[in-house]
Design an enzyme around this catalytic site. Structure first.
Site, PDB file in Angstrom:
ATOM      1  N   ILE A 179      -1.075 -13.550  10.591  1.00  0.00           N
ATOM      2  CA  ILE A 179      -0.606 -14.298  11.757  1.00  0.00           C
ATOM      3  C   ILE A 179       0.901 -14.114  11.956  1.00  0.00           C
ATOM      4  CG2 ILE A 179      -0.217 -16.461  10.470  1.00  0.00           C
ATOM      5  CD1 ILE A 179      -1.330 -17.915  12.978  1.00  0.00           C
TER       6      ILE A 179
ATOM      7  N   GLN B 232      31.168  -9.459 -15.610  1.00  0.00           N
ATOM      8  CA  GLN B 232      31.811 -10.745 -15.852  1.00  0.00           C
ATOM      9  C   GLN B 232      31.565 -11.225 -17.280  1.00  0.00           C
ATOM     10  OE1 GLN B 232      30.343 -13.280 -12.715  1.00  0.00           O
ATOM     11  NE2 GLN B 232      31.258 -12.032 -11.086  1.00  0.00           N
TER      12      GLN B 232
ATOM     13  N   LYS C  10       3.509   1.774   2.459  1.00  0.00           N
ATOM     14  CA  LYS C  10       4.000   2.114   3.802  1.00  0.00           C
ATOM     15  C   LYS C  10       5.443   2.596   3.755  1.00  0.00           C
ATOM     16  CE  LYS C  10       3.482  -1.943   5.656  1.00  0.00           C
ATOM     17  NZ  LYS C  10       3.035  -2.684   4.452  1.00  0.00           N
TER      18      LYS C  10
ATOM     19  N   GLU D  38      24.615   1.477  -8.387  1.00  0.00           N
ATOM     20  CA  GLU D  38      23.249   1.998  -8.227  1.00  0.00           C
ATOM     21  C   GLU D  38      22.816   2.103  -6.775  1.00  0.00           C
ATOM     22  OE1 GLU D  38      22.954  -2.492  -8.858  1.00  0.00           O
ATOM     23  OE2 GLU D  38      24.041  -0.831  -9.794  1.00  0.00           O
TER      24      GLU D  38
ATOM     25  N   HIS E 118      28.067  -2.680  -7.363  1.00  0.00           N
ATOM     26  CA  HIS E 118      26.723  -2.187  -7.676  1.00  0.00           C
ATOM     27  C   HIS E 118      26.647  -0.686  -7.407  1.00  0.00           C
ATOM     28  CE1 HIS E 118      24.623  -6.063  -8.335  1.00  0.00           C
ATOM     29  NE2 HIS E 118      25.581  -6.533  -7.543  1.00  0.00           N
TER      30      HIS E 118
ATOM     31  N   CYS F 220      28.055  -6.091 -12.203  1.00  0.00           N
ATOM     32  CA  CYS F 220      28.210  -7.383 -11.520  1.00  0.00           C
ATOM     33  C   CYS F 220      28.341  -8.517 -12.547  1.00  0.00           C
ATOM     34  CB  CYS F 220      27.058  -7.605 -10.545  1.00  0.00           C
ATOM     35  SG  CYS F 220      27.399  -8.892  -9.323  1.00  0.00           S
TER      36      CYS F 220
ATOM     37  N   ILE G  69       0.813  -1.216   0.000  1.00  0.00           N
ATOM     38  CA  ILE G  69       0.000   0.000   0.000  1.00  0.00           C
ATOM     39  C   ILE G  69       0.845   1.265   0.000  1.00  0.00           C
ATOM     40  CG2 ILE G  69      -0.207   0.325   2.498  1.00  0.00           C
ATOM     41  CD1 ILE G  69      -3.232   0.698   2.024  1.00  0.00           C
TER      42      ILE G  69
ATOM     43  N   TYR H 165      11.769 -12.934  -8.377  1.00  0.00           N
ATOM     44  CA  TYR H 165      10.347 -12.948  -8.730  1.00  0.00           C
ATOM     45  C   TYR H 165       9.469 -12.908  -7.486  1.00  0.00           C
ATOM     46  CZ  TYR H 165      11.763 -14.247 -13.484  1.00  0.00           C
ATOM     47  OH  TYR H 165      12.323 -14.259 -14.735  1.00  0.00           O
TER      48      TYR H 165
ATOM     49  N   GLU I 139      31.415 -20.371 -12.778  1.00  0.00           N
ATOM     50  CA  GLU I 139      30.084 -20.523 -12.184  1.00  0.00           C
ATOM     51  C   GLU I 139      29.113 -21.158 -13.173  1.00  0.00           C
ATOM     52  OE1 GLU I 139      26.457 -17.739 -10.366  1.00  0.00           O
ATOM     53  OE2 GLU I 139      28.090 -16.825 -11.509  1.00  0.00           O
TER      54      GLU I 139
END
Length: 534
Positions: free
Chosen positions: A149, A385, A17, A510, A508, A381, A15, A54, A405
């Site tokens: 809850i 690479q 906040k 940004e 990074h 980042c 909303i 996501y 990687e």
């Protein structure tokens, strides 16, 4: 005495906040008060570091290396402060700390319960965030919606704070949705009334309501909410949809929100001088040019995954009197055959970070297109690479070159795992995180972007690095390592000097951009893109 402001939400989530809390923080800061702010997230993850973009959007990294909620980015950009690890608290973090203490015997055999042990741990986090920053005011936002809850222990801790520090030092602000039924032609207050009833049932009486609405709210509606929710009518604040987020602090100030807060908390502070902020907003609303930037990413279906990147581009656009027209390009769709069709109308290309194999070949083709066609390009980042991988494949003729990687068996591991990461098995909280220095190469585009500083400090979030054994071959081909760690061990920035702007950074940038003080590397990129469009 530190003052505590708690911001809760009702009726629906998302909303706004965080924007309300950040806007209030900016108003109080401009009154000369020292402000800090934190976010309570009721999910059981320790932090969002291992969550899918996501699911959660971007992970925002603080100076001290905390992986946090994207709302902290809003906080830092609005208030222009640097937050720390105490600024984001999750259920998982609290429970893990309490259980660790129990295993060590620190509770001396007591039965460990939600009250008092969990609530005490939460209150300690609030007080620690305030004390470590020596703040006059701390604003704490509780994620989710009253009635969930998961948030019950958090709200109970907030309730107890009033007794702990005194009612004159605590203020509760409740944000809710005021829906407008077009068919009936009226606004409905009942959802807000029920939300406040739920909050009061937990022992918290709000001192202010901030009502999110698409239409102007008549005074009669505010009076009705004030009567049924037991708040002063002037403390019913309207938060209407705006064209630009940075208008919101001015809209809240126009309704005396900060003055009401100061009166309630007995804060003797001068009026907030928002002259500079107002001038910035006026500029943002009247930009004279437009520049098209293609953002090539794997999570483009959810723009929040690149929230800080988008904001940094906008900030640099403001400095150049230009609006940024973002073209979202799914990296999975980019091939060597269609790169020109997808990217040919862009004035600049940005390739941001990410993890995993999916989309990497498309990013490499986007980088190749930028290099071969001299389109201004900024890699971040993983984008940095893959810039190295692209150069290895298509300039140095290292067929099959890749990151360890992505392909551990590659003959040319241009990007390798950092030495101190080899034996680490856990994924969460184990990356190279936080603020590290970067030494700039004199005369490089990176150094010029940073006004010829020798060293800059920027935030990182990575596990892999450029493989130094390939440095000589890259340098011989004109590839410039324009930023390195002070010990020359880690590559931080790479570039091709003969291009208009072809620069990529491991860190990074940004994360340290502000609307009235854009990050320098982003500004250099946007400036080059503008020149390319002319």
């Amino acid at each position: 005495m530190t003052k505590y402001i708690f911001v809760t939400g009702g009726v629906v989530s998302s909303i706004g906040k965080g924007i309300v809390a950040a806007s209030l923080g900016r108003l109080l800061k401009n009154r000369g008060l020292k402000v800090t702010i934190q976010k309570f997230d009721p999910y059981i993850n320790i932090d969002p570091g291992t969550m899918s973009p996501y699911q959660h959007g971007e992970v925002y990294v603080t100076d001290d290396g905390a992986e946090t909620d994207l709302d902290l980015g809003h906080y830092e950009r609005f208030i222009d402060i640097n937050l720390n690890k105490y600024s984001n608290v999750t259920t998982g973090k609290i429970y893990s700390e309490v259980l660790r203490k129990e295993r060590k015997g620190e509770y001396l055999g007591a039965t460990v319960q939600v009250i008092p042990h969990i609530t005490d741990a939460l209150k300690e986090k609030i007080k620690r965030a305030a004390s470590t920053t020596d703040s006059d005011v701390i604003i704490t936002e509780v994620g989710g919606t009253v009635g969930d809850i998961e948030s019950l222990p958090f709200l109970e801790a907030l309730r107890q704070m009033k007794a702990d520090v005194g009612s004159e030092n605590v203020m509760y602000i409740h944000t809710t949705l005021l829906p407008y039924l077009k068919a009936a032609g009226e606004m409905k207050t009942k959802p807000t009334q029920h939300s406040v009833k739920e909050l009061r049932g937990l022992g918290i009486q709000p001192n202010m309501l901030v009502i999110r609405t698409e239409e102007p709210v008549e005074q009669g509606i505010k009076n009705k909410l004030a009567q049924f929710c037991d708040v002063n009518s002037e403390a019913v604040i309207e938060s209407r949809n705006v064209e630009h987020l940075y208008q919101i602090p001015l809209n809240l100030q126009a309704q005396s929100m900060d003055q009401i807060v100061c009166d309630h908390l007995k804060l003797n502070a001068p009026q907030a001088d928002m002259t500079e902020w107002s001038a910035m907003v006026d500029k943002v609303m009247n930009l004279r040019k437009t520049t098209k930037i293609a953002l090539v990413g794997k999570y483009v279906e959810l723009p929040d995954a690149y929230l800080s990147v988008v904001e940094a581009l906008k900030h640099s656009g403001y400095a150049n009197d230009t609006a940024i027209d973002l073209k979202w390009v799914n990296a999975n769709d980019v091939t060597v055959d269609n790169a020109a069709d997808l990217l040919g109308d862009a004035d600049g290309i940005i390739v941001p970070g990410g993890f995993g194999q999916r989309g990497t070949e498309g990013k490499i083709q986007a980088i190749r297109y930028a290099r071969e066609n001299d389109v201004p390009m900024l890699g971040i980042c993983l984008g940095m690479q893959l810039t190295c991988v692209e150069f290895a494949r298509h300039v140095l003729n290292m067929e099959g070159a890749n990151s360890f990687e992505l392909e551990p068996s590659t003959k040319y591991p241009i990007i390798d795992i950092m030495r101190d990461q080899i034996d680490i098995e856990d994924m969460g909280g184990t990356l190279r995180l936080g603020l590290y220095p970067c030494k700039l190469k004199p005369g490089s585009k990176a150094a010029m972007a940073y006004n010829n500083q020798e060293v800059v400090q920027r935030r990182h979030r990575h596990r892999y690095e450029f493989n130094n054994k390939f440095r000589p071959e890259f340098e011989a081909a004109g590839f410039v390592f324009s930023g390195v760690s002070p010990d020359n061990r880690l590559v931080e920035i790479v570039e091709l000097k003969e291009k208009k702007f072809f620069v990529a950074a491991q860190y990074h940038p940004e994360l340290q951009s502000r609307p009235n003080r854009p990050e320098e590397l982003y500004t250099a990129f946007v400036t080059a893109a503008i020149k390319n469009s002319n």
